[in-house]
Design an enzyme around this catalytic site. Structure first.
Site, mmCIF file in Angstrom:
data_model
loop_
_atom_site.group_PDB
_atom_site.id
_atom_site.type_symbol
_atom_site.label_atom_id
_atom_site.label_comp_id
_atom_site.label_asym_id
_atom_site.label_seq_id
_atom_site.Cartn_x
_atom_site.Cartn_y
_atom_site.Cartn_z
ATOM 1 N N ASP A 9 -26.944 -25.411 18.501
ATOM 2 C CA ASP A 9 -28.343 -25.917 18.660
ATOM 3 C C ASP A 9 -28.033 -27.119 19.663
ATOM 4 O O ASP A 9 -27.097 -27.887 19.519
ATOM 5 C CB ASP A 9 -28.581 -26.441 17.249
ATOM 6 C CG ASP A 9 -30.090 -27.261 17.298
ATOM 7 O OD1 ASP A 9 -30.940 -26.837 16.472
ATOM 8 O OD2 ASP A 9 -30.276 -28.250 18.397
ATOM 9 N N ASP A 104 -33.985 -23.525 21.404
ATOM 10 C CA ASP A 104 -32.624 -24.169 21.551
ATOM 11 C C ASP A 104 -31.658 -23.959 20.451
ATOM 12 O O ASP A 104 -30.700 -24.700 20.441
ATOM 13 C CB ASP A 104 -32.801 -25.676 21.948
ATOM 14 C CG ASP A 104 -32.978 -26.543 20.522
ATOM 15 O OD1 ASP A 104 -33.365 -25.935 19.333
ATOM 16 O OD2 ASP A 104 -32.442 -27.586 20.509
ATOM 17 N N GLU A 105 -31.692 -22.927 19.859
ATOM 18 C CA GLU A 105 -31.015 -22.604 18.641
ATOM 19 C C GLU A 105 -30.779 -21.172 18.392
ATOM 20 O O GLU A 105 -31.777 -20.202 18.373
ATOM 21 C CB GLU A 105 -31.700 -23.159 17.410
ATOM 22 C CG GLU A 105 -31.273 -23.136 16.203
ATOM 23 C CD GLU A 105 -32.441 -23.726 15.075
ATOM 24 O OE1 GLU A 105 -31.986 -23.601 13.903
ATOM 25 O OE2 GLU A 105 -33.532 -24.108 15.501
#
Ligand code: TTP
Ligand code: MG
Length: 353
Positions: A9, A104-105
């Site tokens: 992340d 974002d992960e």
């Protein structure tokens, strides 16, 4: 066999991209969000702004009251998506099994993908360093034997966190954390648990499963498993796996055919293992040869039937080496790739190995 899962992340993602685009922002509090006079909300804030209590989803007006000196940036989604894709491309170098769960992960399954000379923690640090040096972005990584625990480990330390939960230590890791920090537990469930006098994840784990099922139905059973750190959900690749590859750079250039063939054999074995795991069969085998002067050649064989056997892969790779390697010239790198997959032709596997 234990799985090896990473949760990756990015730290303060949108704000970090803004800092990269405008180095003048470095060290200053930055908020990415909508305008306060338009009832905008905060998408994210960098860690300098978070120190003043600024959080995602609060109104920008409130955020600016907490941190009046913050610099407000309007979101640039297109730009963030471009950075996100670059990050995913770096992740793709260490495993083909990537499930992107948000911009974002991502979860990575590294079972069968851990290099021989590396521990999980070293591989995670390597990834973290690569993303930092190549893209200028900082990430936190959680390492565990399942997705739930990788996510929980990743949350435990940010920014730039690297946290590993050893297999068997899951319940202990969770026991003292507040219930609302457990993945999937929202404020409503947390409030209902509080009615039962339950505050920590360890309290949930100690309840009889039936009590939770009675109160929450099917999700009660899941809650009970999660409180113990149990999760069997597979990492589901977001994009179809198109190829699998390995390469070795030699410490010293090598001109010995026996050594080169041994490397091809070892790589064939590993790629066969990965093909098996993903229930894939390859029609194309490609060998990559790099000479001491960095000149690089790739040569392929495409043949039916598609295969996932070590012997077949090695036979094809070994033949490519014999045909295309100029034995007068030592190699600095040898690589092997399999591609053109067909899925699950199980009856073929009966005749293999
Ligand atoms: P997060 O990963 O939740 O947050 P973050 O990356 O900014 O910070 P960190 O991981 O270090 O805690 O979300 C990723 C991006 O998604 C975030 O940069 C902005 C966006 N986002 C919103 O737009 N609204 C929200 O409410 C949240 C939580 C995130
Ligand atoms: Mg993030």
């Amino acid at each position: 066999m234990n799985r090896l899962i990473f949760h990756v992340d990015l730290d303060a993602f949108f704000a970090s991209v803004e800092e990269l685009e405008d180095p003048g922002l470095k060290g200053k509090p930055v908020i990415v969000g909508g305008r306060p006079d338009k009832r905008g909300v905060v998408a994210t804030a960098n860690y300098a702004a978070r120190a003043f209590g600024v959080r995602s989803a609060m109104t920008t007006a409130q955020a600016l009251r907490r941190c009046p000196q913050a610099i407000l940036k309007p979101p640039q989604m297109l730009l963030y998506r471009q950075y996100s894709e670059r990050v995913m491309a770096v992740l793709n170098r260490v495993t083909a099994v990537i499930e992107q769960v948000s911009i974002d992960e991502a979860f990575l399954d590294l079972t069968d993908y851990l290099p021989d000379d590396s521990t999980p923690l070293e591989l995670a640090r390597h990834l973290q360093n690569q993303i930092q040096t190549e893209l200028g972005l900082s990430v936190s990584i959680g390492i565990a034997a399942n997705k739930l625990m990788a996510k929980m480990a990743g949350n435990a330390q940010k920014p730039r966190g690297l946290t590993q939960v050893a297999a068997g230590a899951e319940a202990d890791f969770l026991a003292l954390l507040p219930v609302e920090s457990l993945w999937g537990v929202g404020p409503k469930t947390a409030a209902q648990l509080a009615e039962l006098g339950i505050k920590q994840i360890g309290d949930v784990a100690r309840l009889p499963e039936a009590t939770l099922v009675q109160k929450f139905g099917v999700s009660g059973a899941k809650l009970w498993r999660h409180a113990r750190g149990i999760d069997n959900e597979p990492v589901r690749p977001s994009r179809a796996i198109k190829s699998l590859s390995l390469e070795t750079t030699f410490a010293r250039d090598t001109g010995e055919e026996r050594v080169l063939q041994e490397h091809l054999m070892a790589m064939s074995r590993k790629l066969a293992q990965r093909l098996h795991r993903h229930n894939l069969f390859a029609r194309t085998v490609t060998v990559k040869l790099r000479y001491g002067d960095f000149s690089t050649f790739t040569r392929s064989i495409t043949a039916e039937p598609a295969t996932n056997s070590t012997q077949d892969l090695y036979r094809r790779a070994g033949r490519l080496l014999q045909l295309h390697w100029n034995a007068d010239r030592p190699l600095r790198l040898i690589g092997l790739e399999v591609s053109h997959f067909v899925e699950g032709v199980q009856q073929l596997a009966l005749f293999e190995e």
